[in-house]
Design an enzyme around this catalytic site. Structure first.
Site, PDB file in Angstrom:
ATOM      1  N   ASN A 159      -7.056   5.929  -1.915  1.00 44.40           N
ATOM      2  CA  ASN A 159      -5.957   5.024  -1.601  1.00 44.40           C
ATOM      3  C   ASN A 159      -6.143   3.828  -2.546  1.00 44.40           C
ATOM      4  OD1 ASN A 159      -4.136   3.254  -0.453  1.00 44.40           O
ATOM      5  ND2 ASN A 159      -4.665   3.778   1.654  1.00 44.40           N
ATOM      6  N   ASN A 219       0.287  -0.839   5.456  1.00 46.21           N
ATOM      7  CA  ASN A 219       1.176  -0.006   6.293  1.00 46.21           C
ATOM      8  C   ASN A 219       0.532  -0.066   7.667  1.00 46.21           C
ATOM      9  OD1 ASN A 219       3.003   2.460   4.708  1.00 46.21           O
ATOM     10  ND2 ASN A 219       1.537   1.296   3.495  1.00 46.21           N
ATOM     11  N   GLU A 243       0.854  -1.201   0.000  1.00 43.45           N
ATOM     12  CA  GLU A 243       0.000   0.000   0.000  1.00 43.45           C
ATOM     13  C   GLU A 243       0.889   1.251   0.000  1.00 43.45           C
ATOM     14  OE1 GLU A 243      -1.573   0.866   3.913  1.00 43.45           O
ATOM     15  OE2 GLU A 243      -3.388   1.768   3.105  1.00 43.45           O
ATOM     16  N   GLU A 295      -6.465   8.796   7.341  1.00 44.19           N
ATOM     17  CA  GLU A 295      -6.925   8.287   6.047  1.00 44.19           C
ATOM     18  C   GLU A 295      -8.319   8.798   5.704  1.00 44.19           C
ATOM     19  OE1 GLU A 295      -6.030   4.388   4.493  1.00 44.19           O
ATOM     20  OE2 GLU A 295      -5.054   3.925   6.387  1.00 44.19           O
ATOM     21  N   CYS A 330      -4.790  -2.972   2.980  1.00 43.72           N
ATOM     22  CA  CYS A 330      -4.478  -2.845   4.400  1.00 43.72           C
ATOM     23  C   CYS A 330      -5.651  -3.134   5.338  1.00 43.72           C
ATOM     24  CB  CYS A 330      -3.856  -1.480   4.680  1.00 43.72           C
ATOM     25  SG  CYS A 330      -3.093  -1.477   6.323  1.00 43.72           S
ATOM     26  N   LYS A 336      -9.489   1.696  -1.967  1.00 50.27           N
ATOM     27  CA  LYS A 336      -9.704   1.154  -0.614  1.00 50.27           C
ATOM     28  C   LYS A 336     -11.110   1.462  -0.101  1.00 50.27           C
ATOM     29  CE  LYS A 336      -7.157   1.147   3.806  1.00 50.27           C
ATOM     30  NZ  LYS A 336      -5.909   1.645   4.410  1.00 50.27           N
TER      31      LYS A 336
HETATM   32  N1  CDT Z   1      -3.013   1.570   6.425  1.00 45.84           N
HETATM   33  C1  CDT Z   1      -3.926   0.977   7.224  1.00 45.84           C
HETATM   34  O1  CDT Z   1      -5.040   0.727   6.823  1.00 45.84           O
HETATM   35  N2  CDT Z   1      -3.521   0.718   8.463  1.00 45.84           N
HETATM   36  C2  CDT Z   1      -4.431   0.190   9.443  1.00 45.84           C
HETATM   37  C3  CDT Z   1      -4.097   0.750  10.754  1.00 45.84           C
HETATM   38  C4  CDT Z   1      -5.263   0.648  11.630  1.00 45.84           C
HETATM   39  S1  CDT Z   1      -5.224   1.707  12.928  1.00 45.84           S
HETATM   40  C5  CDT Z   1      -5.661   3.211  12.418  1.00 45.84           C
HETATM   41  C6  CDT Z   1      -4.417  -1.326   9.531  1.00 45.84           C
HETATM   42  O2  CDT Z   1      -5.494  -1.903   9.645  1.00 45.84           O
HETATM   43  O3  CDT Z   1      -3.351  -1.941   9.555  1.00 45.84           O
END
Ligand code: CDT
Length: 328
Positions: free
Chosen positions: A107, A193, A47, A143, A168, A124
């Site tokens: 995204n 990420n 991502e 986000e 993600c 996303k």
């Molecule tokens: N990039 C991304 O979606 N990261 C989320 C972090 C969650 S906490 C705000 C994840 O689910 O890994």
């Protein structure tokens, strides 16, 4: 006809704010070449693979963040990746921030075939974090400020099989895999990420690796599909990101795993015909699913968190937040 693909999970180490786009693309090209040397048909990048994870910072004006977004794909900076893919005959999956000509921000991930043509694009759906500046957090997760949500999960006939994408946070939701699975998905590609520190409930920090594999493995098994989960990992602008990128078989077993927090390629032989061993037996959806029993409730968003529980969670956040420095 054999439907065995060689797939590389191309984990990336951190991308710092100062890293210029052409340098990042050089790293992607190097991983693509490693993939070609390992016989890969497809190399999967994470991502937001072209930039640092910029939603960790607030800007008053979104236009000040425009430089993080791609307005065309390929564009001048990313064209070398497409050219090299075509030259090597290796396809790829790439996550990036997309700014459309109509001004929409997503995204996004794309799937590129071995001839360099874009065969699928995904935006996303499950956007985590928050949309307002929350200064109590060590890092923002904005986000919901920087992106609009995408509107669906599609599958693509590519690489001799049925390929889907998710991004993600999508990987934590069973609906993601099921909606793909109901469309016959055999290979789901998911970049991530994931900050190790989860500010709303730091008790989850030590479980990040466990939860990552838990959802990738259960999503694969319960839907009889291969799942490739690929991280941007390591210490990025002072924020620790989870690695542990994995290629998971329809059995739920991990077939290949990254063991560092840097640029690393984990390679597996992905036999798409193994999916039928699950989707034709235990998870024969057509035969065994009972949508008439699940009913309309599955189309609902779910209950709101009760006010008392919300208040208790907010109290917890305040008590675990670093006290603000005087005058800051
Ligand atoms: N990039 C991304 O979606 N990261 C989320 C972090 C969650 S906490 C705000 C994840 O689910 O890994």
């Amino acid at each position: 006809m054999s439907r065995v693909l060689t797939v590389g999970a191309a984990q990336m180490g951190p991308i710092q704010l100062a890293d210029a786009r052409p340098e990042v693309v050089e790293r992607l090209v190097a991983l693509l070449r490693s993939g070609a040397a390992a016989g890969c048909d497809l190399v999967v990048f994470p991502e937001l693979a072209l930039t640092t994870f910029f939603p960790r910072w607030w800007v008053d004006d979104l236009a000040d963040a425009d430089h993080f977004y791609e307005t065309e794909m390929p564009g001048p900076d990313t064209r070398p990746l497409f050219d090299e893919a075509r030259r090597l005959g290796v396809g790829f999956h790439l996550g990036y921030a997309e700014l459309t000509s109509a001004g929409h921000r997503y995204n996004t991930a794309i799937l590129v075939e071995r001839d360099g043509s874009i065969v699928g694009r995904y935006r996303k759906v499950h956007l985590p974090g928050h949309s307002e500046h929350e200064p109590w957090r060590a890092f923002q997760h904005l986000e919901r400020y920087y992106f609009e949500a995408g509107d669906g999960f599609a599958v693509h006939g590519a690489f001799g099989g049925v390929v889907g994408m998710a991004i993600c946070n999508d990987r934590r939701w069973p609906e993601t895999y099921r909606v793909l699975g109901l469309q016959g998905c055999e290979l789901a590609l998911i970049g991530y990420n994931t900050p190790i520190h989860y500010a709303p409930d730091p008790a989850q920090d030590r479980l990040q690796g466990f939860h990552n594999h838990l959802v990738l493995q259960s999503g694969a098994y319960q839907n009889g599909m291969w799942v490739v989960g690929v991280a941007k990992a390591g210490e990025e602008e002072g924020c620790a990101l989870l690695g542990e990128s994995a290629i998971v078989a329809p059995s739920g077993e991990i077939a290949a795993l990254c063991t560092t927090d840097g640029d690393e390629l984990a390679v597996a032989e992905v036999d798409l015909d193994l999916c039928a061993g699950y989707t034709g037996t235990l998870f024969d959806f057509h035969r065994y699913r009972r949508p008439e029993v699940y009913g309309r409730i599955t189309a609902q968003r779910g209950p709101e968190v009760p006010a008392g529980v919300r208040a208790a969670l907010d109290d917890n956040v305040e008590s675990t937040a670093e006290p603000e420095e005087e005058g800051s």
